[in-house]
Design a protein around this motif. Structure first.
Motif, PDB file in Angstrom:
ATOM      1  N   GLY A 175     -11.965   8.421  40.868  1.00  0.00           N
ATOM      2  CA  GLY A 175     -12.204   8.942  39.628  1.00  0.00           C
ATOM      3  C   GLY A 175     -11.481   8.811  38.340  1.00  0.00           C
ATOM      4  N   ALA A 176     -11.850   9.851  37.233  1.00  0.00           N
ATOM      5  CA  ALA A 176     -11.178   9.636  36.307  1.00  0.00           C
ATOM      6  C   ALA A 176      -9.762  10.089  36.075  1.00  0.00           C
ATOM      7  N   GLY A 177      -9.049   9.430  35.299  1.00  0.00           N
ATOM      8  CA  GLY A 177      -7.542   9.683  35.179  1.00  0.00           C
ATOM      9  C   GLY A 177      -7.143  10.821  34.329  1.00  0.00           C
ATOM     10  N   THR A 178      -6.035  11.465  34.093  1.00  0.00           N
ATOM     11  CA  THR A 178      -6.019  12.712  33.428  1.00  0.00           C
ATOM     12  C   THR A 178      -5.902  12.721  32.035  1.00  0.00           C
ATOM     13  N   ASP A 179      -5.754  11.396  31.367  1.00  0.00           N
ATOM     14  CA  ASP A 179      -6.102  11.475  30.014  1.00  0.00           C
ATOM     15  C   ASP A 179      -7.629  11.435  29.451  1.00  0.00           C
ATOM     16  N   SER A 180      -8.494  11.538  30.549  1.00  0.00           N
ATOM     17  CA  SER A 180      -9.759  11.406  30.377  1.00  0.00           C
ATOM     18  C   SER A 180     -10.665  12.836  30.016  1.00  0.00           C
ATOM     19  N   GLY A 181     -11.507  12.653  29.021  1.00  0.00           N
ATOM     20  CA  GLY A 181     -12.245  14.119  28.884  1.00  0.00           C
ATOM     21  C   GLY A 181     -12.955  14.179  30.191  1.00  0.00           C
ATOM     22  N   THR A 182     -13.515  13.286  30.740  1.00  0.00           N
ATOM     23  CA  THR A 182     -14.377  13.388  31.890  1.00  0.00           C
ATOM     24  C   THR A 182     -13.671  14.065  33.010  1.00  0.00           C
ATOM     25  N   PHE A 183     -12.281  13.636  33.239  1.00  0.00           N
ATOM     26  CA  PHE A 183     -11.404  14.479  33.958  1.00  0.00           C
ATOM     27  C   PHE A 183     -11.479  16.085  33.812  1.00  0.00           C
ATOM     28  N   ASP A 184     -11.021  16.106  32.552  1.00  0.00           N
ATOM     29  CA  ASP A 184     -11.049  17.684  32.150  1.00  0.00           C
ATOM     30  C   ASP A 184     -12.427  18.287  32.624  1.00  0.00           C
ATOM     31  N   TYR A 185     -13.653  17.778  32.132  1.00  0.00           N
ATOM     32  CA  TYR A 185     -14.775  18.575  32.313  1.00  0.00           C
ATOM     33  C   TYR A 185     -15.160  18.384  33.868  1.00  0.00           C
ATOM     34  N   PHE A 186     -14.860  17.563  34.481  1.00  0.00           N
ATOM     35  CA  PHE A 186     -14.978  17.664  36.099  1.00  0.00           C
ATOM     36  C   PHE A 186     -14.110  18.644  36.633  1.00  0.00           C
ATOM     37  N   THR A 187     -13.241  18.808  36.571  1.00  0.00           N
ATOM     38  CA  THR A 187     -12.007  19.471  37.189  1.00  0.00           C
ATOM     39  C   THR A 187     -12.498  20.965  36.977  1.00  0.00           C
ATOM     40  N   GLU A 188     -12.714  21.069  35.631  1.00  0.00           N
ATOM     41  CA  GLU A 188     -13.074  22.671  35.095  1.00  0.00           C
ATOM     42  C   GLU A 188     -14.400  23.059  35.807  1.00  0.00           C
TER      43      GLU A 188
END
Length: 322
Positions: A175-188
């Motif tokens: 999956g996406a790395g921690t600097d990615s907005g995709t990471f932020d969106y998916f985890t939330e």
């Protein structure tokens, strides 16, 4: 148009672009003086989300056909990395796959950087598995949380632990790395808290690596933008998602009407207000971007704005003019 994905902070697309005649100050000292033939010269500097990069690059390519005298640079240091540069007053536009965070907005304010947020397109986050996965067509958000929650690290390691009807095949997560907005969106959206995720997965800002990982492992699973899943339909299997109202296939219609919940999302560009006012090349490029958003979204394999979103974007653009 084929999408190109780059490792964050490592690659830059430099496109010779132009806007209509006039004069302003370009980014990083670039001139906005009228060039040969009455076109503008100068530069526009864009950085940020690798998800939004294909949109900005498509806008740049189309704009080049209108006026070929302004250098537009599109880099991909991730949504968070892009905001760091933007709030340090180093860029004109910041591509973002999530809204700006409070602390990022505070950093902009501290540096005297005023900005305007513009929704530029829509996207759905896709959940993909290996094409040989024959036990799953639709996944619930509860099952996704079972797989990706921080507490699952080292404990939920096989598909049959997600559901007893699934086979005893090892989970192999990408999956996406921690600097990615995709990471932020998916985890939330899935785990209820931005940044909350198990760490025993393979993170990358390069979606190509996620495709390679998932396609190479029977138990593979990954997440990234819907457009990239559609581009790689021969390599990965796209899952329907049940957010509590039944299984929904991610598509243009389900993202636009909100039924692909909770993984449908808007995509943004953030424009530096002062630079927009001063740099005619930037101003003309942003105007062109908004005026042609439907064509640009289609070429970049994203989902265009609804009528309501398009009207709001035009209002936001008008506010930049004053």
């Amino acid at each position: 148009m084929q999408r190109t994905t780059f490792a964050l902070g490592s690659s830059v697309l430099i496109l010779a672009l132009a806007a209509c005649g006039g004069q302003g100050s370009g980014a990083d000292g670039g001139s906005g003086t009228g060039g040969e033939g009455g076109g503008l010269s100068g530069e526009v500097v864009i950085d940020g989300s690798s998800t939004v990069e294909p949109l900005s690059s498509a806008a740049a390519t189309n704009f080049r056909d209108v006026e070929p005298g302004v250098n537009v640079t599109v880099a991909t240091s991730g949504t968070g990395g892009g905001f760091q540069r933007f709030c340090a007053d180093e860029t004109d536009i910041s591509d973002a796959s999530r809204p700006i965070k409070d602390e990022e907005a505070e950093a902009c304010a501290a540096a005297g950087v005023e900005f305007t947020e513009i929704v530029i397109a829509n996207d759905g986050l896709s959940v993909v598995v290996n094409p040989d996965n024959d036990w799953l067509e639709c996944i619930t958000t509860e099952q996704l949380a079972t797989i990706w929650a921080p507490d699952s690290e080292g404990t939920v390691t096989s598909w049959n632990q997600v559901d007893p009807s699934f086979p005893d095949v090892p989970l192999d997560l990408y999956g996406a790395g921690t600097d990615s907005g995709t990471f932020d969106y998916f985890t939330e959206a899935i785990n209820g808290e931005e940044g909350a995720i198990r760490t025993d997965y393979s993170p990358s800002e390069d979606d190509n690596l996620t495709v390679q990982g998932v396609s190479g492992s029977q138990g593979g699973m990954g997440f990234f933008g819907l457009s990239y899943a559609e581009e790689n339909a021969d390599s990965v299997k796209l899952l329907d998602v049940d957010g509590g109202e039944g299984c929904v296939t991610p598509s243009r219609d389900t993202v636009q009407d909100g039924s692909y919940a909770p993984l449908g999302r808007p995509l943004f560009i953030y424009v530096n207000n002062a630079r927009y006012a001063e740099n005619e090349a930037l101003r003309t490029f942003v105007d062109f971007y908004l005026e042609n958003e439907e064509t640009i979204a289609a070429e970049a394999l994203f989902i265009d704005l609804t009528d309501e979103q398009a009207a709001q974007a035009q209002d936001e653009l008008a506010s930049l003019v004053g």
